[in-house]
Design a protein around this motif. Structure first.
Motif, PDB file in Angstrom:
ATOM      1  N   ARG A  95     -67.797  45.175  76.257  1.00  0.00           N
ATOM      2  CA  ARG A  95     -68.556  45.728  75.136  1.00  0.00           C
ATOM      3  C   ARG A  95     -67.689  45.875  73.882  1.00  0.00           C
ATOM      4  O   ARG A  95     -68.149  45.603  72.767  1.00  0.00           O
ATOM      5  N   GLN A  96     -66.450  46.291  74.062  1.00  0.00           N
ATOM      6  CA  GLN A  96     -65.596  46.515  72.902  1.00  0.00           C
ATOM      7  C   GLN A  96     -65.013  45.231  72.344  1.00  0.00           C
ATOM      8  O   GLN A  96     -64.958  45.047  71.127  1.00  0.00           O
ATOM      9  N   LEU A  97     -64.572  44.338  73.242  1.00  0.00           N
ATOM     10  CA  LEU A  97     -63.939  43.097  72.784  1.00  0.00           C
ATOM     11  C   LEU A  97     -64.966  42.008  72.490  1.00  0.00           C
ATOM     12  O   LEU A  97     -64.726  41.144  71.644  1.00  0.00           O
ATOM     13  N   ASP A 117     -66.610  48.277  79.770  1.00  0.00           N
ATOM     14  CA  ASP A 117     -66.139  48.815  78.488  1.00  0.00           C
ATOM     15  C   ASP A 117     -65.372  47.751  77.708  1.00  0.00           C
ATOM     16  O   ASP A 117     -65.509  47.629  76.489  1.00  0.00           O
ATOM     17  N   ALA A 118     -64.545  46.987  78.438  1.00  0.00           N
ATOM     18  CA  ALA A 118     -63.754  45.949  77.780  1.00  0.00           C
ATOM     19  C   ALA A 118     -64.645  44.878  77.165  1.00  0.00           C
ATOM     20  O   ALA A 118     -64.431  44.453  76.022  1.00  0.00           O
ATOM     21  N   ALA A 157     -61.078  53.514  81.758  1.00  0.00           N
ATOM     22  CA  ALA A 157     -61.823  52.373  81.209  1.00  0.00           C
ATOM     23  C   ALA A 157     -62.291  51.450  82.332  1.00  0.00           C
ATOM     24  O   ALA A 157     -61.669  51.363  83.393  1.00  0.00           O
ATOM     25  N   ARG A 177     -58.939  36.403  71.779  1.00  0.00           N
ATOM     26  CA  ARG A 177     -58.024  37.341  71.123  1.00  0.00           C
ATOM     27  C   ARG A 177     -56.604  37.173  71.675  1.00  0.00           C
ATOM     28  O   ARG A 177     -56.351  37.338  72.864  1.00  0.00           O
ATOM     29  N   ASP A 202     -55.292  46.603  69.791  1.00  0.00           N
ATOM     30  CA  ASP A 202     -55.605  47.124  68.447  1.00  0.00           C
ATOM     31  C   ASP A 202     -55.555  45.989  67.417  1.00  0.00           C
ATOM     32  O   ASP A 202     -54.627  45.895  66.608  1.00  0.00           O
ATOM     33  N   SER A 220     -57.189  45.474  64.730  1.00  0.00           N
ATOM     34  CA  SER A 220     -57.287  45.861  63.326  1.00  0.00           C
ATOM     35  C   SER A 220     -55.917  46.186  62.746  1.00  0.00           C
ATOM     36  O   SER A 220     -55.680  46.027  61.546  1.00  0.00           O
ATOM     37  N   PHE A 236     -56.485  45.865  78.452  1.00  0.00           N
ATOM     38  CA  PHE A 236     -57.462  46.898  78.070  1.00  0.00           C
ATOM     39  C   PHE A 236     -57.528  48.007  79.120  1.00  0.00           C
ATOM     40  O   PHE A 236     -57.490  49.202  78.785  1.00  0.00           O
TER      41      PHE A 236
END
Length: 364
Positions: A310-312, A307-308, A303, A320, A102, A104, A296
């Motif tokens: 695409r999201q990260l 997916d990881a 998941a 990160r 997370d 954000s 993730f």
């Protein structure tokens, strides 16, 4: 000639931890002469091997090198080395995992600690310490114990000359083989640890987290992250062991003016920590994308690796949480090698590094 192989093999252990012929002397008296008090000299040893510095007399030891007791001691050293150090850095690991999941909310190291302190209090910093301790103790036992075994095994397969010539390949192969086994021991606890640390309210720790995880994911869910864990840990461990061995050898060869066997134990342990810290920085960089992937996958039910990504994003996958992980893994790896070698010294064994793997004496 074959009947005297045992006397040749008794000379093997010291080679593993010595980098020069001079290390076979103590105050000008060859240790070989000291050893001859315990066993009669034999003419069956290949003097060509001795001249090439592949066999060096062993130091005085409480435990016979490469015996079952030796591998058991290395296994025990791995338990203390990995279990205690990973448990100690639980707060850093907690912030790092949450920054990966997370970003954000956990925007930086300082703000991450601030969020945890505000929401969970000081006790929240050690959430998940029990699965961390148990998981990494099991991993450390297999990692160090099997590394010592495979390093010797592959050296014997290669023979004296090839073992010295291709020592880095032997370090890489031995560490990869050991980590393949070690991650099977680690994976269940790692899965529960990540879930406890990254999902507030999921569980307080292992005792309630494991049953809840099993009800949700089943036993197969404990190993959902095994392949990504291999992807993270095997390159990490290959870098950790091969770079450590190489760095320590170069320190004794080019930085320390005194042969290793004449250095104090404190100095040897200091070199182990320094070599481990530098190796840890390289480990963190090499294994970081897979570390993000493991966090993730263990955080989100169902998941996938796609997916990881695409999201990260690819850049996020590599960067990160990286600065924190470099600090954490550098300190962790330095401490691990220091503790591991301190345990070896405690039981009467030489510290790791400073030379090539020890192959068996070539058959006549």
């Amino acid at each position: 000639m074959a009947q005297n192989n045992h006397s040749c093999q008794s000379l093997i252990p010291g080679f593993l931890y010595s980098s020069s012929v001079s290390s076979s002397y103590n105050g000008g008296v060859p240790q070989l002469l000291q050893q001859s008090k315990l066993s009669p000299p034999s003419n069956s040893c290949d003097h060509g091997v001795l001249s090439k510095n592949f066999v060096i007399p062993a130091p005085s030891e409480k435990i016979e090198m490469f015996s079952p007791a030796y591998y058991l001691a290395c296994t025990a050293g791995g338990v203390f080395s990995c279990g205690l150090t990973h448990m100690t850095v639980t707060p850093l690991d907690l912030v790092k995992c949450n920054m990966q999941i997370d970003p954000s909310k956990y925007k930086s190291i300082t703000s991450g600690f601030g969020v945890l302190l505000k929401e969970q209090g000081a006790r929240g910093f050690f959430r998940g310490w029990v699965p961390t301790l148990l998981g990494y103790s099991a991993q450390g036992a297999c990692k160090f114990g099997f590394y010592e075994f495979f390093k010797k095994y592959y050296s014997d397969m290669a023979g004296p000359e090839n073992a010295a010539k291709y020592k880095t390949l032997i370090y890489l192969a031995g560490s990869a083989s050991a980590e393949l086994i070690a991650d099977v021991a680690l994976c269940p606890m790692e899965a529960v640890k990540v879930r406890v640390q990254t999902q507030p309210g999921f569980a307080r720790g292992l005792s309630d987290g494991m049953p809840k995880f099993l009800r949700s994911e089943g036993y197969s869910g404990l190993y959902k992250g095994l392949v990504p864990l291999w992807g993270r840990q095997i390159p990490y461990t290959m870098m950790k062991f091969a770079s450590f061995e190489t760095i320590v050898e170069q320190l004794y060869k080019n930085v320390i003016p005194t042969p290793k066997d004449q250095c104090s134990k404190n100095l040897q342990l200091g070199i182990s920590f320094a070599g481990g810290y530098l190796a840890g920085i390289l480990c963190a960089i090499v294994s970081h994308p897979a570390d993000n992937l493991v966090s993730f996958l263990n955080n989100a039910r169902g998941a996938t690796a796609g997916d990881a990504v695409r999201q990260l994003g690819l850049w996020g996958l590599f960067t990160r949480g990286l600065p924190l992980r470099i600090v954490m893994i550098g300190t962790l790896t330095g401490a691990q090698w220091g503790i591991y070698d301190a345990f070896k010294v405690f039981v009467g064994l030489p510290t790791t590094g400073g030379g090539a793997p020890a192959p068996a004496v070539a058959k006549p």
